[in-house]
Design a protein around this motif. Sequence first.
Motif, PDB file in Angstrom:
ATOM      1  N   UNK A 227      -7.738  40.916 -21.400  1.00  0.00           N
ATOM      2  CA  UNK A 227      -8.922  40.098 -21.652  1.00  0.00           C
ATOM      3  C   UNK A 227      -8.763  39.517 -23.051  1.00  0.00           C
ATOM      4  N   UNK A 228      -8.634  38.207 -23.141  1.00  0.00           N
ATOM      5  CA  UNK A 228      -8.456  37.552 -24.439  1.00  0.00           C
ATOM      6  C   UNK A 228      -9.730  37.674 -25.268  1.00  0.00           C
ATOM      7  N   UNK A 229      -9.603  37.612 -26.589  1.00  0.00           N
ATOM      8  CA  UNK A 229     -10.770  37.828 -27.459  1.00  0.00           C
ATOM      9  C   UNK A 229     -11.947  36.902 -27.181  1.00  0.00           C
ATOM     10  N   UNK A 230     -11.647  35.660 -26.730  1.00  0.00           N
ATOM     11  CA  UNK A 230     -12.737  34.697 -26.587  1.00  0.00           C
ATOM     12  C   UNK A 230     -13.417  34.750 -25.226  1.00  0.00           C
ATOM     13  N   UNK A 231     -12.846  35.515 -24.273  1.00  0.00           N
ATOM     14  CA  UNK A 231     -13.330  35.455 -22.892  1.00  0.00           C
ATOM     15  C   UNK A 231     -14.555  36.342 -22.703  1.00  0.00           C
ATOM     16  N   UNK A 232     -15.490  35.875 -21.887  1.00  0.00           N
ATOM     17  CA  UNK A 232     -16.722  36.627 -21.631  1.00  0.00           C
ATOM     18  C   UNK A 232     -16.397  37.927 -20.881  1.00  0.00           C
ATOM     19  N   UNK A 233     -16.699  39.053 -21.505  1.00  0.00           N
ATOM     20  CA  UNK A 233     -16.303  40.339 -20.920  1.00  0.00           C
ATOM     21  C   UNK A 233     -17.075  40.642 -19.631  1.00  0.00           C
ATOM     22  N   UNK A 234     -18.314  40.159 -19.515  1.00  0.00           N
ATOM     23  CA  UNK A 234     -19.085  40.407 -18.295  1.00  0.00           C
ATOM     24  C   UNK A 234     -18.482  39.657 -17.107  1.00  0.00           C
ATOM     25  N   UNK A 235     -18.026  38.432 -17.356  1.00  0.00           N
ATOM     26  CA  UNK A 235     -17.388  37.660 -16.301  1.00  0.00           C
ATOM     27  C   UNK A 235     -16.075  38.314 -15.879  1.00  0.00           C
ATOM     28  N   UNK A 236     -15.306  38.768 -16.861  1.00  0.00           N
ATOM     29  CA  UNK A 236     -14.046  39.456 -16.549  1.00  0.00           C
ATOM     30  C   UNK A 236     -14.310  40.732 -15.754  1.00  0.00           C
ATOM     31  N   UNK A 237     -15.358  41.449 -16.131  1.00  0.00           N
ATOM     32  CA  UNK A 237     -15.672  42.717 -15.465  1.00  0.00           C
ATOM     33  C   UNK A 237     -15.896  42.520 -13.969  1.00  0.00           C
ATOM     34  N   UNK A 238     -16.535  41.429 -13.612  1.00  0.00           N
ATOM     35  CA  UNK A 238     -16.833  41.189 -12.200  1.00  0.00           C
ATOM     36  C   UNK A 238     -15.543  41.057 -11.385  1.00  0.00           C
ATOM     37  N   UNK A 239     -14.593  40.299 -11.914  1.00  0.00           N
ATOM     38  CA  UNK A 239     -13.337  40.096 -11.187  1.00  0.00           C
ATOM     39  C   UNK A 239     -12.449  41.336 -11.228  1.00  0.00           C
ATOM     40  N   UNK A 240     -12.509  42.080 -12.321  1.00  0.00           N
ATOM     41  CA  UNK A 240     -11.701  43.301 -12.427  1.00  0.00           C
ATOM     42  C   UNK A 240     -12.189  44.354 -11.437  1.00  0.00           C
ATOM     43  N   UNK A 241     -13.493  44.508 -11.316  1.00  0.00           N
ATOM     44  CA  UNK A 241     -14.047  45.475 -10.362  1.00  0.00           C
ATOM     45  C   UNK A 241     -13.646  45.112  -8.939  1.00  0.00           C
ATOM     46  N   UNK A 242     -13.704  43.828  -8.628  1.00  0.00           N
ATOM     47  CA  UNK A 242     -13.269  43.392  -7.297  1.00  0.00           C
ATOM     48  C   UNK A 242     -11.815  43.788  -7.049  1.00  0.00           C
ATOM     49  N   UNK A 243     -10.932  43.439  -7.978  1.00  0.00           N
ATOM     50  CA  UNK A 243      -9.511  43.709  -7.781  1.00  0.00           C
ATOM     51  C   UNK A 243      -9.175  45.181  -7.784  1.00  0.00           C
ATOM     52  N   UNK A 244      -9.910  45.960  -8.571  1.00  0.00           N
ATOM     53  CA  UNK A 244      -9.618  47.386  -8.682  1.00  0.00           C
ATOM     54  C   UNK A 244     -10.173  48.193  -7.519  1.00  0.00           C
TER      55      UNK A 244
END
Length: 471
Positions: A227-244
């Motif tokens: 997760x790059x420093x500028x990226x919204x962590x909540x948005x990333x979390x949604x896709x990570x949970x899906x993939x995991x």
Amino acid sequence: MSEDNSAESLLSHALVRQRAAFESDPFPTLSQRRDRLDRIARLLKEREQEICAAVSRDFGHRSLHETTMLEIVPLMSALRHTRSHLKHWMKPERRGRSLEFLQLSNWVQYQPLGVIGIMVPWNYPVFLALGPLIDILAAGNRAIIKPSELVPQTSALLTRLIAEYFAPNEVTVIEGGVDVAAAFSALPFDHLIFTGSTAVGKKVMAAAAANLTPVTLELGGKSPTIIAPEYDHASAARDIVFGKLMNAGQTCIAPDYVLVERSRMDRLVEALVTEIKRCYPRQTSATQYTGIVGERGHERLLGGLQECHDRGVRVVSADIALPQTGFSIAPTLVIDPPVDCRLMEDEIFGPILPIIPYDTLDDAIAFIRARPRPLALYLFTGNSEIERKVLAGTISGNVTINGTLLHVAQNDLPFGGVGPSGIGAYHGLDGFKRFSHARGTTKVRIFNPARLAMPPYGRLTEFLAKVMGRG
């Protein structure tokens, strides 16, 4: 006759039968190949409910929706793509020629290899059996499938369904345990595709080497997420949970650990827990969350968590209702574990996600590069410079940017690993070529230029050598 000898005899007979059929019809027509693809499609459409039920029983529990979306749907998509492009793929592929050979014509014709073995893992027992089969049949081959003994209900059903929709000399299934798998990998196939662990992949490759059987190995490894420093962590979390958490993390390309800027680590943990509870609310999670296949896998995951507890690592488990049958583990985050713990050394293959802090993006890239090359890499960033830097600084089988798992569903992209995560790639055109022999052909059209270079040698030869050997 012993069971092992009986299995070996059955395997040998199946190979001989298919090879004889191939030799009698080595170049199936477009209509023959499309017919075989259409039979896979009919099998999936007509027996979808049986397939989903069998898979769920083998997993202890797996949502019918999940099996449909993760196994049936991508197979139907691949069938549509392959069927629509197959006529073009089968055509001779024109190749260029240099100035001194303008009198020649060059082309490549992709020819069937023969009989191909498919060794199927337990985690996606339908997709990883029929997915390669689509490419193999499209390329004009025949196939013998060895399903995993860890999913006996699905394996038995697959055996029965393939026998209903295909003649034994087209496609057949051979069931059995580890001994049968060992004998299977030692058969003199024209190509062998194996999906599974790196450790077993080494054994398969060694067995195949005795016959010089070419292999495609789809293995695994620890697929990182940045997760790059500028990226919204909540948005990333949604896709990570899906993939995991699809298939409870029992996916070879699931995010294995997440690298996040140290100052944002706690916020990411909160966002991940929130997203887990949103995807799996207590009123539905028991019916939509997937179980762990087998007691051995369950104990392995619990052992990894226990080691982290014993070493004082912070562990956060999401409070969701688990399936009432089989083995299950709640989605669990492991915060900044030591790099020498089991969860950071071995592929996790379950619903456990280590969160690793980094101080600079260079540190995150260096962390990935210090480890074996993974099957997949995930990057979350809206910054094109960061994207270029990460892609240029890492090597992996495939990449999805600002999402997870999506690359495997792209029919026009090759799918495969690199180094310890695999050998070779397939899907779509790349699969058609992988399971074909690219036969190059040169044709003299008017005048054979080689006659100018024939003995006796003299000034013409010297002139030709000077022209053709120019820098």
